[in-house]
Design an enzyme around this catalytic site. Structure first.
Site, PDB file in Angstrom:
ATOM      1  N   CYS A  92      -9.785   1.017   2.108  1.00 16.96           N
ATOM      2  CA  CYS A  92     -10.452   1.348   0.844  1.00 16.96           C
ATOM      3  C   CYS A  92     -11.860   0.753   0.906  1.00 16.96           C
ATOM      4  O   CYS A  92     -12.008  -0.443   1.115  1.00 16.96           O
ATOM      5  CB  CYS A  92      -9.750   0.742  -0.359  1.00 16.96           C
ATOM      6  SG  CYS A  92      -7.975   0.512  -0.228  1.00 16.96           S
ATOM      7  N   GLU A 168     -14.559   2.895  -9.976  1.00 16.66           N
ATOM      8  CA  GLU A 168     -14.873   3.838  -8.905  1.00 16.66           C
ATOM      9  C   GLU A 168     -14.396   5.263  -9.218  1.00 16.66           C
ATOM     10  O   GLU A 168     -13.439   5.460  -9.953  1.00 16.66           O
ATOM     11  CB  GLU A 168     -14.167   3.405  -7.612  1.00 16.66           C
ATOM     12  CG  GLU A 168     -14.469   1.998  -7.175  1.00 16.66           C
ATOM     13  CD  GLU A 168     -13.646   1.573  -5.972  1.00 16.66           C
ATOM     14  OE1 GLU A 168     -14.154   0.762  -5.174  1.00 16.66           O
ATOM     15  OE2 GLU A 168     -12.485   2.043  -5.830  1.00 16.66           O
TER      16      GLU A 168
END
Length: 299
Positions: A92, A168
């Site tokens: 990630c 995000e």
């Protein structure tokens, strides 16, 4: 700067985590994933009274499977600034400004289902974090499924007034190795504490069983985004039939799915609470009004 310029290294051998947090430029977004600017990784992740959920930026999550359908998990290093020592998906991270070829995808790229910038960033970070050499990963084989908009304050690591968190729009990338295809994994100890190949059933058990521990006897912690992804998307849909997910466009929807983190990740220095659920409700109401107006106009 090409992807080969970013070799696995210890933070002490050149630049520190703090150096990278100040140097790396995240891609800033509005809520529709339009690029509106850039700022340092550090600034974009600071939760405060002025920015209760930090600054919305672009990210990606790689879900890498072997030929047998097992997924590679990683445990984030204890040295990480945010969400340290938690288990999560394979990789990630963030596409960044300033790379050539670019890691900044346009809306046209997304509409076409291409997202080559995010895929380049994924190759770069797989190398930096897990030591998987770019020659072992073909960008064109990543399957870009969808986008997820979420936020979470890192209160588990830094306490109820945590100054750090994530906010995000996350691009979901799937990748599967071919039969007899192998990866050389050499984790960067400043990024990754451990890694593990798991089946879907093993992963679900690891997450649901509160008594599960790691090799050192510590209870397992999970990144807030990964836990929700597993429960809502990965286990019931995407991982149910990898051949279908990777070989067709059934789950390629062009949408942005939005969700607040679980309540345990509310708070932080900006006292952030539910927001995306309210935003989605407002959007749904507005769409309903527009649909009714359209029906009346047509009548």
């Amino acid at each position: 700067m090409g992807i080969l310029a970013c070799r696995p290294m210890k933070w002490g051998q050149g630049m520190s985590q703090e150096d990278f947090m100040n140097k790396d430029q995240c891609i800033l977004l509005d809520t529709e994933d339009n690029v509106i600017g850039q700022c340092s990784k550090k600034k974009s992740h600071i939760f405060s009274e002025l920015a209760p959920r930090g600054i919305l930026h672009r990210a990606f999550s790689v879900f890498l499977f072997d030929s047998e359908g097992r997924m590679l998990l990683q445990k984030r290093a204890n040295d990480k600034v945010t969400f340290r020592s938690v288990w999560t998906n394979t990789c990630c991270s963030h596409p960044l400004h300033g790379y050539n070829p670019t890691e900044v995808d346009t809306q046209e790229d997304v509409k076409k289902g291409v997202a080559n910038g995010v895929k380049r960033a994924a190759v770069r970070k797989l190398y930096q974090e897990l030591g998987i050499h770019p020659s072992q990963v073909e960008p064109s084989r990543f399957k870009f499924l969808t986008r997820l908009h979420y936020w979470a304050a890192d209160v588990v690591t830094h306490g109820p007034k945590a100054p750090w968190g994530e906010h995000e729009i996350d691009y979901i990338l799937f990748y599967q190795l071919k039969e007899n295809e192998k990866l050389d994994i050499n984790p960067n100890e400043e990024e990754v504490d451990d890694y593990k190949w798991v089946t879907k059933e093993e992963l679900v058990k690891m997450i649901k069983d509160p008594e599960m521990t790691d090799k050192n006897g510590r209870k397992l912690l999970w990144s807030p985004w990964f836990r929700i992804i597993v429960e809502r998307f990965l286990a019931p849909l995407w991982w149910k039939d990898l051949k279908l997910t990777l070989g067709t466009d059934q789950f390629v929807d062009g949408k942005i799915h939005r969700f607040d983190c679980s309540e345990e990740h509310f708070g932080g220095a900006g006292h952030a609470g539910p927001w995306l659920s309210k935003l989605e409700k407002t959007r749904a109401q507005e769409e309903s009004k527009q649909e009714k107006k359209k029906t009346v106009d047509e009548y």
